[in-house]
Write a protein that holds these residues in place. Structure first.
Motif, PDB file in Angstrom:
ATOM      1  N   UNK A 109       0.804  -1.231   0.000  1.00 44.34           N
ATOM      2  CA  UNK A 109       0.000   0.000   0.000  1.00 44.34           C
ATOM      3  C   UNK A 109       0.834   1.275   0.000  1.00 44.34           C
ATOM      4  N   UNK A 110       2.148   1.161   0.190  1.00 43.47           N
ATOM      5  CA  UNK A 110       3.005   2.335   0.090  1.00 43.47           C
ATOM      6  C   UNK A 110       3.238   2.744  -1.364  1.00 43.47           C
ATOM      7  N   UNK A 111       2.931   1.851  -2.295  1.00 42.75           N
ATOM      8  CA  UNK A 111       3.002   2.186  -3.715  1.00 42.75           C
ATOM      9  C   UNK A 111       1.649   2.763  -4.117  1.00 42.75           C
ATOM     10  N   UNK A 112       1.643   4.059  -4.460  1.00 39.23           N
ATOM     11  CA  UNK A 112       0.393   4.764  -4.739  1.00 39.23           C
ATOM     12  C   UNK A 112       0.515   5.560  -6.028  1.00 39.23           C
ATOM     13  N   UNK A 113      -0.626   5.746  -6.689  1.00 33.56           N
ATOM     14  CA  UNK A 113      -0.688   6.652  -7.830  1.00 33.56           C
ATOM     15  C   UNK A 113      -1.909   7.545  -7.677  1.00 33.56           C
ATOM     16  N   UNK A 114      -1.858   8.691  -8.343  1.00 37.21           N
ATOM     17  CA  UNK A 114      -3.015   9.575  -8.429  1.00 37.21           C
ATOM     18  C   UNK A 114      -3.752   9.186  -9.706  1.00 37.21           C
ATOM     19  N   UNK A 117      -4.086  10.966 -13.121  1.00 38.93           N
ATOM     20  CA  UNK A 117      -3.384  12.244 -13.023  1.00 38.93           C
ATOM     21  C   UNK A 117      -1.869  12.087 -13.114  1.00 38.93           C
ATOM     22  N   UNK A 118      -1.321  11.180 -12.315  1.00 38.38           N
ATOM     23  CA  UNK A 118       0.140  11.074 -12.250  1.00 38.38           C
ATOM     24  C   UNK A 118       0.520   9.632 -11.963  1.00 38.38           C
ATOM     25  N   UNK A 119       1.362   9.076 -12.837  1.00 38.02           N
ATOM     26  CA  UNK A 119       1.706   7.661 -12.718  1.00 38.02           C
ATOM     27  C   UNK A 119       2.884   7.386 -11.806  1.00 38.02           C
ATOM     28  N   UNK A 120       3.539   8.428 -11.292  1.00 36.72           N
ATOM     29  CA  UNK A 120       4.647   8.202 -10.378  1.00 36.72           C
ATOM     30  C   UNK A 120       5.946   7.868 -11.087  1.00 36.72           C
ATOM     31  N   UNK A 121       7.019   7.646 -10.313  1.00 40.19           N
ATOM     32  CA  UNK A 121       8.360   7.575 -10.891  1.00 40.19           C
ATOM     33  C   UNK A 121       8.910   6.185 -11.189  1.00 40.19           C
ATOM     34  N   UNK A 122       8.254   5.134 -10.708  1.00 36.02           N
ATOM     35  CA  UNK A 122       8.856   3.805 -10.817  1.00 36.02           C
ATOM     36  C   UNK A 122       8.072   2.918 -11.769  1.00 36.02           C
ATOM     37  N   UNK A 123       8.673   1.803 -12.131  1.00 32.58           N
ATOM     38  CA  UNK A 123       7.982   0.856 -12.998  1.00 32.58           C
ATOM     39  C   UNK A 123       6.758   0.279 -12.297  1.00 32.58           C
ATOM     40  N   UNK A 124       6.851   0.106 -10.978  1.00 31.01           N
ATOM     41  CA  UNK A 124       5.705  -0.416 -10.218  1.00 31.01           C
ATOM     42  C   UNK A 124       4.532   0.553 -10.249  1.00 31.01           C
ATOM     43  N   UNK A 125       4.792   1.848 -10.048  1.00 32.10           N
ATOM     44  CA  UNK A 125       3.693   2.829 -10.071  1.00 32.10           C
ATOM     45  C   UNK A 125       3.120   2.962 -11.476  1.00 32.10           C
ATOM     46  N   UNK A 126       3.971   2.882 -12.493  1.00 29.67           N
ATOM     47  CA  UNK A 126       3.487   2.976 -13.868  1.00 29.67           C
ATOM     48  C   UNK A 126       2.607   1.781 -14.216  1.00 29.67           C
ATOM     49  N   UNK A 127       2.976   0.607 -13.720  1.00 27.73           N
ATOM     50  CA  UNK A 127       2.166  -0.589 -13.960  1.00 27.73           C
ATOM     51  C   UNK A 127       0.808  -0.452 -13.282  1.00 27.73           C
ATOM     52  N   UNK A 128       0.815   0.100 -12.086  1.00 29.04           N
ATOM     53  CA  UNK A 128      -0.435   0.311 -11.355  1.00 29.04           C
ATOM     54  C   UNK A 128      -1.328   1.304 -12.092  1.00 29.04           C
ATOM     55  N   UNK A 129      -0.737   2.382 -12.613  1.00 28.84           N
ATOM     56  CA  UNK A 129      -1.519   3.378 -13.338  1.00 28.84           C
ATOM     57  C   UNK A 129      -2.128   2.798 -14.608  1.00 28.84           C
ATOM     58  N   UNK A 130      -1.397   1.953 -15.302  1.00 27.77           N
ATOM     59  CA  UNK A 130      -1.935   1.364 -16.537  1.00 27.77           C
ATOM     60  C   UNK A 130      -3.209   0.570 -16.263  1.00 27.77           C
TER      61      UNK A 130
END
Length: 385
Positions: A109-114, A117-130
């Motif tokens: 749960x520390x990996x978060x995205x908006x 709006x914003x996918x964040x800086x890491x591959x994990x956050x980008x995967x979550x945003x997709x």
């Protein structure tokens, strides 16, 4: 194992789709999501349009937010449940809910995205945003089960008398509640909120009062500060104007005695503002500082002062799912006031087709205590469930 429950869901639904931040969006058909385990489908009633939406999804995205294209934006909203998954234990069809902007990884749960709006800086956050890139500027939206929070309509609307549209201010209030909770703000403590006249920082004043604290609101806009002082009985909200000089700001803050908590949600340009150092110096020994702002670079900190006085600095990005539920409890118990009775108002409601006008209104009239919405669906009440 139970089965998903749903109202009639068409194969296609309407929404905004952006192919570029330099071109107007298309309003057209989108494919209806499937009801899967852990995923709720909602019908957005009031979808928040942030004041700076035209700096993210238009005009070439001058804020530089990172998101995949094409995309259907839209973060938090007030909605009704259109479909519930088989693993939902309490949500019901037709129920009024608040859907958060924040999406969290179920593994961490520390990996978060908006969302959208914003996918964040890491591959994990980008995967979550997709997985969760499409948002609430549409007639339907899917959302993680843990980001959908039930609202007790019988209390909020029927007993307390709020309009459903007023509940949309939860989107601003829940963010500072995350930071204030993380530094364990207690009833009776004094909290400095600096700056205090922006959308989220002024919301922090409302939240801190509901948590039982005395507030020192600091900012440059004296008119806005005067309005904040009216939110509570004399002595509960004090105001200080930011002077631009650290020593002068510190002297002004010192008049109110030791400060327990300093809540900072500074905007991007504030990295050299006098209020940050002054706020740190004004904290009592053992005091706590909450950092939630959007400054992208470094700031100067009084290292020796922090270590000698045992100060705690806690960074917080958005809020937890439980904190959202706790804030809703404050609202349902009548402790947290929102809407017109708290000086908040809705200044614009727009169809999805009127995107340009909606963005312009949000930029011109949105801001502290001012909400602008897309209204993808008409309100439908208990009688129509």
């Amino acid at each position: 194992m139970g089965s998903p429950e749903a109202y009639y869901l068409p194969h296609l639904y309407s929404g905004l789709k952006f192919h570029s931040s330099s071109e107007p969006p298309c309003y057209g058909a989108l494919e209806t999501p499937i009801v899967t385990t852990g995923t709720v489908i909602v019908k957005p009633l009031y979808s928040i349009i942030v004041q700076y939406a035209n700096e993210i999804f238009a005009n070439g995205n001058p804020r530089g937010y990172k998101y995949p294209l094409p995309i259907t934006p839209g973060g938090s909203c007030i909605a009704r449940i259109a479909a519930v998954p088989s693993d939902a234990t309490s949500l019901k069809l037709g129920q009024l809910v608040f859907v958060e902007l924040t999406v969290r990884s179920r593994e961490d749960p520390n990996i978060k995205v908006l969302r959208s709006f914003h996918e964040g800086p890491t591959e994990a956050t980008k995967r979550l945003m997709r997985e969760w890139c499409n948002g609430s500027w549409a007639k339907l939206m899917n959302a993680p089960l843990e980001s959908v929070h039930a609202l007790d309509e019988s209390i909020l609307v029927e007993k307390l008398g709020y309009k459903i549209e007023e509940l949309g201010s939860l989107s601003q209030l829940v963010v500072p509640y995350g930071g204030l909770s993380d530094v364990d703000l207690k009833a009776g403590e004094t909290v400095l909120i600096a700056p205090a006249t922006g959308s989220f920082s002024s919301a922090a004043v409302h939240v801190a009062l509901a948590m039982g604290a005395r507030v020192i609101a600091m900012g440059r806009n004296e008119t806005a500060l005067a309005e904040l002082k009216k939110l509570a009985e004399p002595g509960r909200v004090e105001t200080v104007k930011i002077s631009g000089d650290v020593e002068e700001d510190f002297d002004a803050l010192s008049k109110f005695g030791p400060i327990d908590v300093y809540f900072d949600i500074s905007p991007r340009p504030a990295s050299t503002s006098s209020h940050i150092r002054a706020g740190i110096f004004a904290l009592r020994a053992g005091g706590r500082m909450s950092l939630m702002g959007g400054i992208p670079g470094d700031i100067s900190l009084p290292y020796w002062h922090i270590s000698m006085n045992g100060l705690t600095i806690k960074g917080t990005f958005m809020n937890t799912s439980q904190q959202a539920k706790d804030l809703i409890k404050l609202l349902e118990r009548g402790v947290l006031k929102i809407g017109t009775r708290a000086g908040m108002e809705v200044v614009g409601k727009f169809r999805l087709e009127d995107c340009e006008e909606a963005f312009n209104t949000a930029a011109a009239k949105g801001g502290p205590g001012k909400s602008v919405y897309f209204t993808p669906n008409e309100e439908w009440s208990v009688a129509y469930r």
